[in-house]
Write an enzyme that holds these catalytic residues in place. Structure first.
Site, short mmCIF file in Angstrom:
data_model
loop_
_atom_site.label_atom_id
_atom_site.label_comp_id
_atom_site.label_asym_id
_atom_site.label_seq_id
_atom_site.Cartn_x
_atom_site.Cartn_y
_atom_site.Cartn_z
CE LYS A 14 -2.34 -1.04 3.80
NZ LYS A 14 -1.80 -2.38 4.17
NE ARG A 89 -4.55 -1.57 9.80
CZ ARG A 89 -3.46 -0.99 9.26
NH1 ARG A 89 -3.48 0.24 8.87
NH2 ARG A 89 -2.37 -1.70 9.11
NE ARG A 128 7.06 -2.91 5.94
CZ ARG A 128 5.74 -2.70 5.83
NH1 ARG A 128 5.23 -2.29 4.70
NH2 ARG A 128 4.94 -2.93 6.85
NE ARG A 134 6.16 -0.48 10.23
CZ ARG A 134 5.02 -0.52 9.57
NH1 ARG A 134 4.93 0.03 8.37
NH2 ARG A 134 3.97 -1.11 10.07
NE ARG A 146 1.85 -5.11 11.42
CZ ARG A 146 2.93 -4.95 10.66
NH1 ARG A 146 4.05 -5.60 10.94
NH2 ARG A 146 2.89 -4.14 9.63
P1 AMP Z 1 0.56 0.32 8.92
O1 AMP Z 1 1.72 1.25 8.73
O2 AMP Z 1 -0.62 0.71 8.10
O3 AMP Z 1 0.96 -1.12 8.74
O4 AMP Z 1 0.10 0.46 10.44
C1 AMP Z 1 0.97 0.14 11.51
C2 AMP Z 1 0.16 -0.02 12.78
O5 AMP Z 1 -0.47 1.21 13.10
C3 AMP Z 1 -0.97 -1.04 12.72
O6 AMP Z 1 -0.52 -2.36 12.98
C4 AMP Z 1 -1.89 -0.53 13.83
O7 AMP Z 1 -1.39 -0.84 15.10
C5 AMP Z 1 -1.76 0.98 13.65
N1 AMP Z 1 -2.79 1.49 12.71
C6 AMP Z 1 -2.55 2.04 11.47
N2 AMP Z 1 -3.72 2.39 10.89
C7 AMP Z 1 -4.71 2.07 11.76
C8 AMP Z 1 -6.13 2.15 11.71
N3 AMP Z 1 -6.78 2.64 10.64
N4 AMP Z 1 -6.82 1.72 12.81
C9 AMP Z 1 -6.18 1.24 13.89
N5 AMP Z 1 -4.85 1.09 13.97
C10 AMP Z 1 -4.11 1.50 12.93
#
Ligand code: AMP
Length: 189
Positions: A14, A89, A128, A134, A146
Site C-alpha cells: 500500500k 481498518r 522490510r 519498524r 497483524r
Molecule cells: P501500517 O503502517 O498501516 O501497517 O500500520 C501500523 C500499525 O499502526 C498497525 O498495525 C496498527 O497498530 C496501527 N494502525 C494504522 N492504521 C490504523 C487504523 N486505521 N486503525 C487502527 N490502527 C491502525
C-alpha cells in the site's frame, strides 16, 4: 474529487503504490500508520498511546484513530482528493469516513484492494523489517498477529465497499510497475 481507499493486508504494498499514485494523480496521502509513527517519533501523547498497540500488532482504538483522521482531513482543505492508506481498518472507521466525507460534500470514489497471499506477506514483512527499523516488522509473532487482526477485524471493510459497488480487487504480486499500471487502469476506467 478522487478519493481512493487503498486497501490490503500488512505488506501488500500500500505504501509503495500510494507514493506512485499521489504523484500521478496529485492526491493528498493520508496513511494512518505513517501519522502514528510520526507521533511516536515526536514523543506526543498520541504517539505514546498508539505505540502501546502498534508494538503488539493490535489496532489503535477506533475513537483515537477516527479523531486523528478527522483533524488530518481538515489540514488538507482544498485537496483534489485523497488516498486513504491503512484506513479504514474496521467497519466503524468506514462508517465514520463516509460521514466525514459527506460533511465535505464528497465521497469515496473506489476501494482498490491489493490481494497478496499470507505466506508472501510474512516474507515481505520480515524482509522490510531488516531495513525499515519498524519493530512490528521484525517479530514473526507480531506479524502473525497483524495478519490475524486484518482477517478478523479489517476484512468486513471489504464488504462495506462491495455493498456500495466500490470494491475493486487488484493482484498485488509481481513487478511494482505492473501492479501500478493495473491500479491506474482501474482508476481511469
Ligand atoms: P501500517 O503502517 O498501516 O501497517 O500500520 C501500523 C500499525 O499502526 C498497525 O498495525 C496498527 O497498530 C496501527 N494502525 C494504522 N492504521 C490504523 C487504523 N486505521 N486503525 C487502527 N490502527 C491502525
Amino acid at each position: 474529487m478522487l478519493n481512493i481507499v487503498l486497501f490490503g493486508p500488512p505488506g501488500a504494498g500500500k505504501g509503495t503504490q500510494s507514493e506512485k499514485l499521489i504523484q500521478k494523480y496529485g492526491l493528498a496521502h493520508l496513511s494512518t500508520g505513517d501519522i502514528f509513527r510520526a507521533n511516536i517519533k515526536g514523543g506526543t501523547e498520541l504517539g505514546t498511546l498508539a505505540k502501546s498497540y502498534i508494538d503488539k500488532g493490535q489496532l489503535v482504538p477506533d475513537e483515537v484513530t477516527i479523531g486523528m483522521l478527522e483533524s488530518e482531513l481538515k489540514k488538507h482543505d482544498g485537496a483534489k482528493g485523497f488516498i486513504f492508506d491503512g484506513f479504514p481498518r474496521t467497519s466503524a472507521q468506514a462508517e465514520a469516513l463516509d460521514a466525514l466525507l459527506a460533511k465535505m460534500n464528497t465521497e469515496i470514489t473506489m476501494m482498490l484492494a491489493l490481494e497478496v497471499e499470507e505466506e508472501e506477506l510474512r516474507k515481505r514483512l520480515l524482509l522490510r523489517g531488516k531495513d525499515s527499523g519498524r519493530a512490528d516488522d521484525q517479530n514473526p509473532e507480531i506479524i502473525q498477529n497483524r495478519i490475524n487482526v486484518y482477517n478478523n477485524e479489517t476484512t468486513p471493510v471489504k464488504h462495506f465497499y462491495t455493498k456500495q459497488n466500490k470494491y475493486k480487487g487488484i493482484q498485488g504480486i509481481g513487478e511494482i510497475d505492473f501492479i501500478f499500471e493495473a491500479l491506474c487502469k482501474a482508476i481511469d476506467n
